[in-house]
Design an enzyme around this catalytic site. Structure first.
Site, short mmCIF file in Angstrom:
data_model
loop_
_atom_site.label_atom_id
_atom_site.label_comp_id
_atom_site.label_asym_id
_atom_site.label_seq_id
_atom_site.Cartn_x
_atom_site.Cartn_y
_atom_site.Cartn_z
N TYR A 1 5.50 -21.50 12.44
CA TYR A 1 4.98 -20.14 12.52
C TYR A 1 3.51 -20.14 12.96
O TYR A 1 3.12 -19.39 13.86
CB TYR A 1 5.13 -19.45 11.17
CG TYR A 1 4.65 -18.02 11.14
CD1 TYR A 1 5.42 -17.01 11.70
CD2 TYR A 1 3.44 -17.68 10.54
CE1 TYR A 1 4.99 -15.68 11.67
CE2 TYR A 1 3.00 -16.37 10.51
CZ TYR A 1 3.77 -15.38 11.08
OH TYR A 1 3.35 -14.07 11.05
N LYS B 1 1.88 -18.40 16.39
CA LYS B 1 0.91 -17.32 16.30
C LYS B 1 -0.46 -17.74 16.84
O LYS B 1 -1.21 -16.93 17.40
CB LYS B 1 0.78 -16.83 14.86
CG LYS B 1 2.03 -16.11 14.36
CD LYS B 1 2.36 -14.89 15.19
CE LYS B 1 3.51 -14.08 14.64
NZ LYS B 1 3.79 -12.86 15.42
N ILE C 1 5.84 -3.26 10.41
CA ILE C 1 4.69 -2.91 11.25
C ILE C 1 5.16 -2.21 12.53
O ILE C 1 4.54 -1.25 12.99
CB ILE C 1 3.86 -4.17 11.60
CG1 ILE C 1 3.20 -4.73 10.33
CG2 ILE C 1 2.81 -3.86 12.66
CD1 ILE C 1 2.59 -6.11 10.52
N ASP D 1 18.24 -9.21 21.70
CA ASP D 1 17.80 -10.47 21.09
C ASP D 1 16.56 -10.94 21.84
O ASP D 1 16.44 -10.76 23.05
CB ASP D 1 18.90 -11.53 21.20
CG ASP D 1 20.09 -11.23 20.29
OD1 ASP D 1 19.90 -10.49 19.31
OD2 ASP D 1 21.18 -11.74 20.59
N SER E 1 -1.45 -13.41 13.61
CA SER E 1 -1.46 -13.56 12.16
C SER E 1 -2.68 -14.38 11.75
O SER E 1 -3.21 -15.15 12.56
CB SER E 1 -0.18 -14.28 11.70
OG SER E 1 -0.28 -14.71 10.37
N SER F 1 11.99 -1.55 14.70
CA SER F 1 12.89 -0.83 13.80
C SER F 1 12.46 -0.86 12.34
O SER F 1 13.01 -0.13 11.52
CB SER F 1 14.31 -1.39 13.92
OG SER F 1 14.36 -2.74 13.46
N ARG F 2 11.48 -1.69 11.99
CA ARG F 2 11.07 -1.79 10.59
C ARG F 2 9.64 -2.31 10.51
O ARG F 2 9.05 -2.75 11.50
CB ARG F 2 12.00 -2.71 9.81
CG ARG F 2 12.05 -4.13 10.35
CD ARG F 2 13.01 -5.00 9.56
NE ARG F 2 12.93 -6.41 9.97
CZ ARG F 2 13.48 -7.40 9.30
NH1 ARG F 2 14.14 -7.18 8.18
NH2 ARG F 2 13.36 -8.64 9.74
#
Length: 274
Positions: A178, A182, A33, A78, A165, A30-31
């Site tokens: 994080y 990744k 990338i 979710d 990432s 929805s936003r």
């Protein structure tokens, strides 16, 4: 993949990156990338489903912009557990009829620094649940769906692209949760690419560096942080969502038919100096 004969086609007519008649699921679409990838996949001819967590109006507006009912489906889901990932695959197949491309793009990055000695259990679990546990469910159900489908004319059953990432390659101080999640996606890409290649399923990864998105907006708006980030990127700037969406699209087209298990770095050269 069908052989592309040399000398065929109209010279100078351009090269087509087409996903005509393909069905794709883009998570976190929805936003940022995800939205850029969604728009590009629709331009390439794909029918697309995408997930969103809470921004219902934004998602529905985007779905309408990209063609609406029949070709673009917004699915609220979710993504925190394997069961969540499996539910999203089921909903997207119900909407589209099959699954040719799976782009796993969703994720969270807690923007505050969290030293490992004081990182809360809740932060660790939420980051790993969102960025890794749900990915396991998506992959388990997505691969099973692709295995049930007939082989396409180009000799494939499906394409999977995981969005990792630079943090997954070199770590990120104060963001161990994080970086760990990744980094796991990179290892999953390498293992699954070998496991699934003979079954006609390509698995690759795109690893962005800093990109202008809602997730990074607060950090990039800080002049000191922005200057520090820019100093680590040889190109001297952060990327745009479109610059990540392009490589994702390429990996899902027949032109990437001989690419398997690749970690596609899209970071302005940042990893080279990290």
């Amino acid at each position: 993949m069908a052989q592309i004969e040399p000398g065929t086609g109209n010279i100078g007519a351009g090269v087509e990156l087409s996903l005509q008649d393909k069905c794709a699921l883009i998570t976190g679409g929805s936003r940022g990338i995800g939205a850029a990838t969604l728009r590009l996949f629709r331009r390439a001819g794909a029918r697309v489903a995408f997930s969103y967590r809470a921004a219902a109006q934004q998602a529905e507006t985007l779905a309408t912009e990209c063609g609406g009912a029949g070709v673009c489906h917004a699915i609220q889901q979710d993504l925190l557990t394997p069961a969540d990932g499996e539910a999203l695959i089921a909903a997207s197949v119900a909407a589209l009829g099959r699954l040719d491309c799976l782009v796993i793009n969703h994720g969270i990055w807690p923007s505050h620094d969290a030293p490992i000695g004081s990182m809360a259990d809740e932060q660790w679990r939420e980051t790993l649940g969102t960025n890794l546990d749900s990915v396991f469910g998506l992959l388990r159900a997505g691969v099973a769906q692709m295995q049930r489908q007939p082989v396409h004319a180009e000799g494939t059953r499906g394409k999977i692209v995981l969005v990792s990432s630079t943090a997954g390659q070199r770590g990120e101080a104060f963001h161990t949760d994080y970086a760990a999640s990744k980094g796991a996606l990179i290892s999953m890409t390498k293992g699954l690419s070998t496991e699934l290649a003979a079954q006609g399923i390509a698995v690759n990864c795109v690893a962005p560096g800093w990109v202008h998105t809602d997730m990074s907006a607060e950090t990039l708006a800080d002049p000191l942080a922005s200057k520090k980030i820019g100093s680590t990127i040889p190109l001297g700037r952060v990327g745009t969502p479109d610059e990540i969406a392009g490589p994702i699209l390429f990996l899902c087209t027949p032109w990437a038919g001989f690419v398997q298990g690749e970690i596609f770095n899209v970071n302005g050269g940042a990893v080279l100096v990290g």
